[in-house]
Design an enzyme around this catalytic site. Structure first.
Site, mmCIF file in Angstrom:
data_model
loop_
_atom_site.group_PDB
_atom_site.id
_atom_site.type_symbol
_atom_site.label_atom_id
_atom_site.label_comp_id
_atom_site.label_asym_id
_atom_site.label_seq_id
_atom_site.Cartn_x
_atom_site.Cartn_y
_atom_site.Cartn_z
ATOM 1 N N LYS A 197 0.843 -1.205 0.000
ATOM 2 C CA LYS A 197 0.000 0.000 0.000
ATOM 3 C C LYS A 197 0.876 1.252 0.000
ATOM 4 O O LYS A 197 0.909 2.017 0.967
ATOM 5 C CB LYS A 197 -0.914 -0.005 1.227
ATOM 6 C CG LYS A 197 -1.993 -1.065 1.159
ATOM 7 C CD LYS A 197 -2.876 -1.029 2.389
ATOM 8 C CE LYS A 197 -3.988 -2.065 2.281
ATOM 9 N NZ LYS A 197 -4.755 -2.198 3.530
ATOM 10 N N GLY A 353 -2.831 -6.439 8.555
ATOM 11 C CA GLY A 353 -3.455 -7.709 8.198
ATOM 12 C C GLY A 353 -2.448 -8.726 7.681
ATOM 13 O O GLY A 353 -2.404 -9.874 8.148
HETATM 14 N N1 LIG Z 1 7.965 -6.522 -3.717
HETATM 15 C C1 LIG Z 1 6.647 -6.609 -3.642
HETATM 16 N N2 LIG Z 1 5.884 -6.440 -4.732
HETATM 17 C C2 LIG Z 1 4.525 -6.534 -4.657
HETATM 18 N N3 LIG Z 1 3.848 -6.800 -3.521
HETATM 19 C C3 LIG Z 1 4.566 -6.978 -2.396
HETATM 20 C C4 LIG Z 1 5.986 -6.882 -2.399
HETATM 21 N N4 LIG Z 1 6.415 -7.113 -1.138
HETATM 22 C C5 LIG Z 1 5.319 -7.342 -0.387
HETATM 23 N N5 LIG Z 1 4.206 -7.267 -1.123
HETATM 24 C C6 LIG Z 1 2.795 -7.519 -0.709
HETATM 25 O O1 LIG Z 1 2.366 -6.577 0.229
HETATM 26 C C7 LIG Z 1 1.167 -7.096 0.788
HETATM 27 C C8 LIG Z 1 0.910 -6.509 2.150
HETATM 28 O O2 LIG Z 1 0.882 -5.094 2.098
HETATM 29 P P1 LIG Z 1 0.113 -4.190 3.158
HETATM 30 O O3 LIG Z 1 -1.358 -4.375 3.006
HETATM 31 O O4 LIG Z 1 0.646 -2.816 2.988
HETATM 32 O O5 LIG Z 1 0.581 -4.800 4.567
HETATM 33 P P2 LIG Z 1 -0.257 -5.028 5.913
HETATM 34 O O6 LIG Z 1 -1.534 -5.738 5.545
HETATM 35 O O7 LIG Z 1 0.622 -5.833 6.798
HETATM 36 O O8 LIG Z 1 -0.525 -3.657 6.467
HETATM 37 C C9 LIG Z 1 1.346 -8.600 0.823
HETATM 38 O O9 LIG Z 1 0.219 -9.208 0.251
HETATM 39 C C10 LIG Z 1 2.623 -8.844 -0.001
HETATM 40 O O10 LIG Z 1 2.487 -9.881 -0.938
HETATM 41 O O1 LIG Z 2 -6.030 -3.967 6.090
HETATM 42 C C1 LIG Z 2 -6.153 -2.820 6.530
HETATM 43 O O2 LIG Z 2 -5.112 -2.021 6.789
HETATM 44 P P1 LIG Z 2 -3.551 -2.497 6.856
HETATM 45 O O3 LIG Z 2 -3.156 -3.023 5.486
HETATM 46 O O4 LIG Z 2 -2.827 -1.224 7.200
HETATM 47 O O5 LIG Z 2 -3.430 -3.543 7.917
HETATM 48 C C2 LIG Z 2 -7.489 -2.228 6.897
HETATM 49 O O6 LIG Z 2 -8.536 -3.146 6.676
HETATM 50 C C3 LIG Z 2 -7.732 -0.927 6.135
HETATM 51 O O7 LIG Z 2 -7.808 -1.169 4.747
HETATM 52 P P2 LIG Z 2 -7.531 0.035 3.700
HETATM 53 O O8 LIG Z 2 -6.053 0.399 3.803
HETATM 54 O O9 LIG Z 2 -7.904 -0.543 2.347
HETATM 55 O O10 LIG Z 2 -8.407 1.198 4.108
#
Ligand SMILES: Nc1ncnc2c1ncn2[C@@H]1O[C@H](COP(=O)(O)OP(=O)(O)O)[C@@H](O)[C@H]1O
Ligand SMILES: O=C(OP(=O)(O)O)[C@H](O)COP(=O)(O)O
Length: 395
Positions: A197, A353
């Site tokens: 993200k 998550g």
């Molecule tokens: N180099 C990469 N290219 C694309 N996706 C990646 C890469 N490294 C990690 N990810 C992806 O990032 C996703 C998690 O991102 P994010 O939602 O930001 O984390 P979190 O849910 O822990 O907050 C995972 O599904 C993982 O596969």
């Molecule tokens: O997975 C979430 O956030 P996270 O990736 O920061 O753990 C929450 O459900 C918020 O989702 P959003 O970042 O699409 O608003």
């Protein structure tokens, strides 16, 4: 402010905003149910008090109605977790939701379809919030993972329940646990930021720069920084409109004396697939048609060293596509290094998550200090920002 502990739920319908944004595999099976398990005490409290529960959540980031993101995928699992058969409304507003909510009896549970099928949810549309509110007698916000979003169901809906709104147990315990941690931060403080993200989290990193001693950038976040510094990233994940933000962060690191650790080598692949061809290359020189999907050995070693010397560690975002076994090595190594640091006395906080899914996959959740259901929300709370989902209840 109302409290879930003292509220009389008897005969009442509670609409509960939960964060059921859980990771699913290609067969739509839940790969980590931490967020569901976390919400059970709140749901049970309402049911045990002779009330009924209407659960609402988003799942992923759909653009309109898209069966891939349907909450129907979680109904069976949720039924098992609560121990009560969960009814499912295939829309979150409209006639079907209204009728099902109206017919709900004490002790029963209704799950609404993905809120984000409507663009009004993320826009914080008041009419949409009013329709959701119309289904129930009171509102419980228990979606800590989404508390940083000022959306219709997480914040705007509050105005329709001036006397009947409260936190659920997830919100209460996350806020008080993080408050405790923040009181006494031991240094060096290291933040590890990865994941996918980029656009929402890169803004968070900017603010974190005034708080951390070390910043480790990994995962999909890497390539926006590498490109901003003039490197070649092939087909890796990038957000071109955040290149300037990345440059600002690099500049801030210098000004604030934050040690910024970027990957130096990457495990690259010729497709986003576990079966893709792979090779290791310099992170600045990824060929066209290839993408970085994990950190490689030199990077792992340097990240490990920083982590193991830290006294407080904050981790959000896997450093590779850990869901695919061939790109999981970096994330596993980071998790192991955090455990080692924790055993040496560091305080480690892991949130998000997918990050929590990773730490659970490796069986390490009880070897770190604190696991949060929130990623972005946790980071924004730590930064001292007001979370709309909190303000909506506390005022
Ligand atoms: N180099 C990469 N290219 C694309 N996706 C990646 C890469 N490294 C990690 N990810 C992806 O990032 C996703 C998690 O991102 P994010 O939602 O930001 O984390 P979190 O849910 O822990 O907050 C995972 O599904 C993982 O596969
Ligand atoms: O997975 C979430 O956030 P996270 O990736 O920061 O753990 C929450 O459900 C918020 O989702 P959003 O970042 O699409 O608003």
């Amino acid at each position: 402010m109302q409290s879930i502990d003292t509220y009389n739920f008897s005969g009442k319908k509670a609409i509960i905003r939960v964060d059921f944004n859980v990771p699913l595999n290609e067969q739509f099976e839940i790969t980590d149910d931490t967020r569901i398990r976390a919400a059970i005490p709140t749901i049970k409290k309402v049911l045990d008090g002779n009330g009924s529960a209407i659960l609402m959540s988003h799942l992923g980031r759909p653009k309109g109605v898209d069966a891939k993101f349907s909450l129907k995928h979680i109904v069976a699992h949720l039924t098992k977790s609560i121990g009560v058969e969960v009814k499912f409304a295939d829309d979150c507003i409209g006639e079907s939701a209204k009728t099902m909510a109206a017919n709900l009896k004490p002790g029963e549970v209704l799950l609404l379809e993905n809120l984000r099928y409507y663009k009004e949810e993320e826009k914080g549309d008041e009419e949409f919030a009013k329709k959701l509110a119309g289904l129930a007698d009171l509102w419980i916000n228990d979606a800590f993972g989404t508390a940083h979003r000022a959306h219709a169901s997480t914040a705007v809906i509050a105005k329709f329940f001036p006397e009947a709104k409260m936190f659920g147990y997830v919100m209460e315990s996350e806020l008080s646990s993080v408050d405790k941690v923040l009181k006494d931060t031991k240094r060096p403080l290291t933040a590890i930021m990865g994941g996918a993200k980029v656009s929402s989290k890169i803004e968070i990193i900017k603010t974190l720069m005034s708080q951390v001693d070390h910043l480790i950038i990994g995962g999909g976040m890497t390539y926006t920084f590498v490109k901003a510094m003039g490197g070649t990233i092939g087909n890796s994940l990038v957000e071109d409109d955040k290149l300037e933000t990345a440059r600002e962060i690099l500049q801030k690191a210098k000004e604030n004396n934050v040690k910024l650790h970027l990957a130096t080598d990457a495990l690259i692949a010729d497709a986003f697939s576990n079966d893709a061809n792979t090779k290791v290359c310099d992170v600045n020189a990824i060929p066209e048609g290839w993408m970085g999907l994990d950190v490689a050995d030199a990077t792992i070693e340097s990240f490990k060293k920083v982590i193991e010397e830290s006294k407080t560690i904050l981790w959000n975002g896997p450093v590779g596509v850990f869901e695919m076994d061939n790109f999981a090595k970096g994330t596993k190594a980071i998790a192991d290094a955090i455990v080692t640091a924790t055993e040496k006395g560091a305080f480690s906080l892991i949130g998000g998550g997918d990050s929590v899914a990773a730490i659970n996959k490796y069986g390490l959740a009880d070897k770190v200090s604190y696991v949060s259901t929130g990623g972005g929300a946790l980071l924004e709370y730590i930064e001292g920002k007001e979370l709309p989902g909190v303000t909506a209840i506390r005022g």
